[in-house]
Structure formats: structure tokens, C-alpha cells
Design a protein around this motif. Structure first.
Motif, PDB file in Angstrom:
ATOM      1  N   GLN A 121       0.866  -1.188   0.000  1.00 52.80           N
ATOM      2  CA  GLN A 121       0.000   0.000   0.000  1.00 52.80           C
ATOM      3  C   GLN A 121       0.899   1.233   0.000  1.00 52.80           C
ATOM      4  O   GLN A 121       1.153   1.851   1.044  1.00 52.80           O
ATOM      5  CB  GLN A 121      -0.927  -0.020   1.216  1.00 52.80           C
ATOM      6  N   GLY A 122       1.402   1.579  -1.178  1.00 49.27           N
ATOM      7  CA  GLY A 122       2.397   2.629  -1.301  1.00 49.27           C
ATOM      8  C   GLY A 122       1.990   3.991  -0.767  1.00 49.27           C
ATOM      9  O   GLY A 122       2.689   4.567   0.079  1.00 49.27           O
ATOM     10  N   PRO A 123       0.858   4.557  -1.232  1.00 50.97           N
ATOM     11  CA  PRO A 123       0.474   5.898  -0.747  1.00 50.97           C
ATOM     12  C   PRO A 123       0.256   5.932   0.765  1.00 50.97           C
ATOM     13  O   PRO A 123       0.684   6.876   1.437  1.00 50.97           O
ATOM     14  CB  PRO A 123      -0.828   6.169  -1.506  1.00 50.97           C
ATOM     15  N   GLN A 124      -0.393   4.896   1.300  1.00 56.54           N
ATOM     16  CA  GLN A 124      -0.621   4.869   2.748  1.00 56.54           C
ATOM     17  C   GLN A 124       0.710   4.757   3.499  1.00 56.54           C
ATOM     18  O   GLN A 124       0.912   5.403   4.530  1.00 56.54           O
ATOM     19  CB  GLN A 124      -1.523   3.696   3.115  1.00 56.54           C
ATOM     20  N   ALA A 125       1.634   3.950   2.977  1.00 57.14           N
ATOM     21  CA  ALA A 125       2.940   3.807   3.615  1.00 57.14           C
ATOM     22  C   ALA A 125       3.697   5.133   3.621  1.00 57.14           C
ATOM     23  O   ALA A 125       4.367   5.480   4.604  1.00 57.14           O
ATOM     24  CB  ALA A 125       3.751   2.726   2.905  1.00 57.14           C
ATOM     25  N   GLN A 126       3.580   5.914   2.548  1.00 56.74           N
ATOM     26  CA  GLN A 126       4.278   7.200   2.482  1.00 56.74           C
ATOM     27  C   GLN A 126       3.725   8.180   3.530  1.00 56.74           C
ATOM     28  O   GLN A 126       4.491   8.910   4.165  1.00 56.74           O
ATOM     29  CB  GLN A 126       4.139   7.790   1.076  1.00 56.74           C
ATOM     30  N   GLU A 127       2.405   8.185   3.689  1.00 58.40           N
ATOM     31  CA  GLU A 127       1.811   9.064   4.700  1.00 58.40           C
ATOM     32  C   GLU A 127       2.256   8.672   6.105  1.00 58.40           C
ATOM     33  O   GLU A 127       2.562   9.516   6.944  1.00 58.40           O
ATOM     34  CB  GLU A 127       0.279   9.006   4.597  1.00 58.40           C
TER      35      GLU A 127
END
Length: 599
Positions: A121-127
């Protein structure tokens, strides 16, 4: 029908679960922002800082249901300790509490980040990564390195990167603490290292470290034993270097990367540290959870001369109001403990409490009853700590009644905006108690009536009135449903006269379904209540005009038919003679017109 009902119930449950459990990123944003405001207001407005802290604590309780119990309990305990730090005017204690809270939040963010990376879950991991770096005060360059490893699906390398960074920053903080001349400065640096350890405490490579190592060092500082602290800090430094060697980093007294301590949100000087939460599925096996840690003594607060002078001035003002010296000292201690240092501060606290009542009133008006009850809980907490001590000393009956009113409103079903007008007047009565004034018998009667009818009794009363209104409407249809249009106008007048009662009953049915049936969307029916909104009041005024118009037309027509009104063109005596002359000779005067017929 049953299928739609099942879908409706399921949707309601999903919405309620979504509303009660916020993701860790949202929890961090809310709590971190509130703690920064608390820290900035501690010196200038401690009363407001306590209010914000209470608000943050209540919001955290409502939104952190998905957080591991060890973590949430640790945060709640440190929030309580932060209140004590504000009351004791200890900036060191408050900053230390906030540091530990950030460390616990960092642990939750750390686990959530690795879970998101493992699930791709790339976007969630970045946040989550952005917040983790901010919570722990990590170097900005770490984000790029972590993102590259996460994109390559190198979870082991990613975990080693974080553990190495945390270990190096712990070494930096402990080294800085050993070189500090001030016990308070050393205390903050050691607490900062402790907060960093909380994030990686589950790592099998950190088995040589324990939370008790940090707590013991903090205990030496609390006792002002600097030599013993330096010896324990040296041993702690060696254990951190061993942790770094297990990771594969180069041990040294001066780590390669240093992290600047965060300028805000520092944390707690003590801490019953929570045990670790469950690891992400891809994490290596974690070591057994450490035993519960005993609370550590805090750094003694050094009261300033200005604070002592403020206490003496407040004591003099309270003694002028309260004749009993022992009671005056007790009230003064309660007020200073709540951040009230003068009578002007107390008056501002009353205004702040009244402002919270207005906020709750607005929330009720738009149908957010749960938020209104939460605001009322915060209002009562601030009232008890900052306003009630003086009121209880001057007018115990008023203080007890105000507390009962606030508690009753928290539990009541079907709150209306008019209820908050009574509450606002009650708070004004508390302010007037300072000058031995009151709002008179009328206000006392309203409060007593509200305490008697608030909640279910009032709801049942209006629901019963709305249901009983159907009976005369049915009889109206039978009585005035004939061919005489004037009787129909009279029936319409009765309908509009009873319509507000039916709408009021419907509004309370909606409130009961919202509160007891867990169907919050029915709470919008409260806007139908005359006690709730200006729109409903204007609609009620319109129905009054319609009652007047229809009743006037109907009654005038009936009166004219029965000859009770003189026709402007024909004198009454002449009109009667003409009517008699044109009458059917077979009909008597008693049977000229049926009662529901037109001429």
C-alpha cells in the motif's frame, strides 16, 4: 422490506464503527497538534492549556479504539501526568511527558508503516512514513532511503535501516545527557533516548536493552544524583552500542548521523511505558513482552518568585470572599492547581465554560448530539476544576445544582437548544455568586423544572401529546367533513392548530431512535421541534396565522348562515322577513336549513 431493513442496520453499524475508530495517522495528527498548543500555552495561559489537554484526552479515547491497549493506556497515563505537570508549572515534566507520548505514537506508526509496506500500500505507507519521521525527529534523508528499500520489497533491509537510525539517535541523546550540567536538561535528553527506544523495543537485536535501563537513569536524575546517573548512562551507552553491533552498524561514541531534538512536542518525564503492540506480519519474531515498568519520580518543579507572589495575591482575594482561613487556603490551592492565579483568571474561566456551552448548543442544533455530550463532559471537567471551588465556598447549593444540571444534560435524551439557555444562565449565576448576587426566583424555577422534566419525561410528554392530537383530527374529519365549506374551513383551522404538537412529538421520537436505537440519522428530526430551530418557530407562526385565517372565514360564514351577522346591504329585520317570506310553507322555522348545509 426485511431485506432493506437488514441493509439499513448493517450500514448503520458500519458507519458507527468507522466513526469510532480512526486510523493511527488521524490519531497522531489530532494529538500532536493539540500537544503543541498545550506546550505553547503552558506559561501564558495554563487554564486554557488544561482545557486543551482535556479535549485532546477525550478525543483520543473516542478515536483510538483500534490502538493496542498497551499503547493507548500508556498515552492516557502520560496525558494525566501532563496535567499534573501543568498544574505544577514544570516545563521539564510537561516536555518529557510529550516526548514519551510521541514515542508511543511512533511505535504505533512504525508497526502500521511496515504493515502497509508488506501489503504494498504505497500511498498509505508514504503518509505513515512522513508522520513517523516527524514523531521521532529522524533525519529527513531517511525518507528517501526507506522509500527505495520499500519499493524494492527489501523489508529486512528496511527494518535494519530504521533500527540503525534509532540506535544512532539514542547514542547521540545519551551522550548529550552525560555532558549536561543541569539535571533537567539531562533528564530531557535521557527521556528523548527512551522515547526512541520505545519504537524499536520489540527488535530481537535489542534484547540487551530494556525500558528499566532508561527508567533507572531517569530515577537518578530525579534524585539529583548526577554522578550515579553518569555511571548508569555509560552502561546504557554500551548496551546501545551492542544493539548497533547486532544491526551491523559501526559503534562509536559519536554516531555518524545526529538528529536535532524536536522543537515542539517534547515528552514525558516519567512513564509507565506500554508494552509493545503486535508486530506486522512480516516482522521477525519479537522477544517476549517486558514486565510492566514502575512509574519514575519526576524532576522536582522549581517554583518561581512570580508564581509564589501570584499565589499570595490570589489567597488574599479568596480570604476577602471566604471568611474561613482554612477553607480559603483550600480553595486557593485548588484554583492554582487548575491554573487559576487571579480572580480575573477565574472570570475568564467562567467565560470559557459558557463558550463551551454555546459550542454544545450549536452541535445540538445541527443534530450532532454525541459531540454535544462530549463538549458537555469537557465543560463539566473545566467547571469542576476551575470554577466550582469558589462557587462551592460561597454558595454550595448553587455549585451542587449546577453540577447536577450538567450531568443531567449529558445523560438526557432529546436535548434542545432551549436547554442550553438555562445552562448558560446557571453559569451566569455562578459568576454572580462572586458578588453575592443571583438571577432570582424565575431562574431557580426554570432550573428546577428542567431537572424534573429533562430527558425521557419531557420526551414522553410531547410524544403523548402528538399521538393524542390524532384523535381530535379524526373527529374533525367526521364532524366538519360535510358539504358546508365554512365548516371545512373550521376543520382546517383545528388541523393547523394541532400540527405543531404532532411535529413536536415526531421530533422526540427521532431523538429517542437516535440515542437508544443507535440510528443517528433520525436525530435530524429534532429540527422539527419549536424548541430547536428558528425555522420551526417561523413555521409555527405561519400555522398560527393559518388558524386565524381559516377560523375567521369559517366562523364568519357560519355566523352569517345562522343570521348572527347583519348583512351590510340588507337590515337584519328586513333580511329575516325576506328569508321567512321565501321559505317553503311546508317547513317550520326550526327546519329551514340543515346544520352542515349551505343556503
Amino acid at each position: 422490506m426485511k431485506r432493506w431493513l437488514a441493509v439499513l442496520v448493517l450500514a448503520t453499524l458500519v458507519c458507527s464503527m468507522w466513526a469510532s475508530a480512526a486510523p493511527i495517522a488521524t490519531v497522531y495528527d489530532q494529538l500532536s497538534g493539540s500537544l503543541a498548543q498545550v506546550q505553547s500555552l503552558q506559561s501564558s495561559n495554563p487554564a486554557q492549556a488544561l482545557t486543551l489537554l482535556n479535549d485532546a484526552q477525550n478525543r483520543f479515547r473516542n478515536s483510538a479504539s483500534d490502538l493496542a491497549s498497551q499503547l493507548s493506556d500508556g498515552i492516557l497515563r502520560n496525558l494525566e501526568d501532563a496535567k499534573v505537570a501543568i498544574q505544577r508549572r514544570s516545563r521539564t515534566d510537561l516536555e518529557a511527558r510529550i516526548l514519551v507520548i510521541r514515542g508511543i505514537l511512533g511505535k504505533a506508526l512504525y508497526d502500521a508503516y511496515f504493515t502497509a509496506v508488506a501489503a504494498k500500500q504505497g500511498p498509505q505507507a508514504q503518509e505513515l512514513l512522513r508522520r513517523l519521521v516527524a514523531a521521532s525527529g529522524l533525519p529527513a534523508t531517511l525518507s528517501e532511503q526507506a522509500t527505495a528499500l520499500a519499493n524494492a520489497a527489501n523489508l529486512n533491509g528496511l527494518r535494519l535501516l530504521f533500527e540503525r537510525t534509532y540506535a544512532q539517535n539514542m547514542l547521540t541523546a545519551i551522550a548529550r545527557a552525560r555532558n549536561q550540567a543541569s539535571p533537567q536538561a539531562a533528564y530531557l535528553d535521557t527521556t528523548r533516548a527512551y522515547a526512541l527506544y520505545l519504537v524499536v523495543q520489540d527488535s530481537p537485536r535489542a534484547s540487551g536493552l530494556s525500558a528499566q535501563d532508561f527508567v533507572g537513569a531517569l530515577a537518578k536524575l530525579s534524585a539529583n544524583q548526577m554522578d550515579d546517573f553518569r555511571a548508569q548512562a555509560q552502561a546504557l551507552n554500551q548496551k546501545i552500542q551492542a544493539f548497533l553491533q547486532q544491526i551491523g552498524g559501526r559503534p562509536s561514541d559519536q554516531p555518524r548521523q545526529t538528529a536535532t531534538p524536536p522543537t515542539n512536542g517534547g515528552v514525558a518525564a516519567q512513564s509507565p511505558t506500554p508494552n509493545s503492540a503486535a508486530r506486522a506480519p512480516t516482522a521477525p519474531p519479537s522477544k517476549p513482552q517486558p514486565a510492566p515498568i514502575q512509574p519514575v519520580p519526576v524532576v522536582p518543579a522549581q517554583p518561581s518568585t512570580s508564581a509564589e507572589d501570584a499565589y499570595q495575591r490570589l489567597l488574599g482575594d479568596v480570604r476577602f470572599l471566604v471568611s474561613d482561613p482554612a477553607k480559603a487556603e483550600r480553595v486557593t490551592e485548588q484554583l492554582t492547581g487548575a491554573g487559576i492565579l487571579s480572580v480575573d483568571d477565574w472570570k475568564r474561566a467562567v467565560l470559557e465554560v459558557k463558550g463551551q456551552a454555546i459550542t454544545a448548543q450549536s452541535q445540538v442544533q445541527i443534530g450532532r448530539f454525541d459531540q454535544a455530550r462530549q463538549t458537555l463532559r469537557q465543560l463539566q471537567s473545566q467547571y469542576r476544576s476551575q470554577v466550582e471551588p469558589i462557587v462551592a465556598a460561597l454558595n454550595p447549593t448553587l455549585a451542587e445544582r449546577t453540577n447536577r444540571l450538567i450531568s443531567a444534560m449529558q445523560q438526557a435524551v432529546g436535548l434542545r437548544t432551549t436547554d442550553f439557555s438555562v445552562l448558560s444562565n446557571e453559569l451566569e449565576a455562578s459568576r454572580l455568586a462572586l458578588s453575592k448576587q443571583s438571577l432570582g426566583f424565575g431562574h431557580d424555577f426554570q432550573v428546577s423544572l428542567q431537572l424534573l422534566l429533562l430527558g425521557l419525561p419531557r420526551a414522553v410528554l410531547f410524544i403523548l401529546a402528538g399521538m393524542l392530537a390524532v384523535i381530535p383530527l379524526y373527529l374533525l374529519a367526521l364532524t366538519f367533513g360535510g358539504r358546508n365549506i365554512y365548516w371545512r374551513f373550521l376543520g382546517l383551522a383545528f388541523f393547523f392548530l394541532l400540527l405543531p404538537a404532532m411535529l413536536e412529538g415526531l421530533s422526540y421520537i427521532g431523538s429517542i431512535l437516535a440515542d437508544y436505537g443507535n440510528l443517528p440519522f433520525f436525530g435530524r428530526l429534532a429540527s422539527l421541534s419549536i424548541q430547536q430551530s428558528l425555522t420551526a418557530q417561523m413555521f409555527w407562526a405561519l400555522t398560527l396565522f393559518l388558524v386565524i385565517v381559516f377560523a375567521g372565514i369559517g366562523l364568519r360564514g357560519i355566523a352569517t348562515q345562522f343570521g348572527l351577522l347583519q348583512n351590510t346591504r340588507t337590515p337584519l329585520g328586513q333580511q329575516a322577513s325576506v328569508t321567512m317570506s321565501r321559505a317553503d310553507p311546508k317547513m317550520t322555522t326550526e327546519t329551514l336549513v340543515e346544520w352542515d348545509e349551505e343556503f
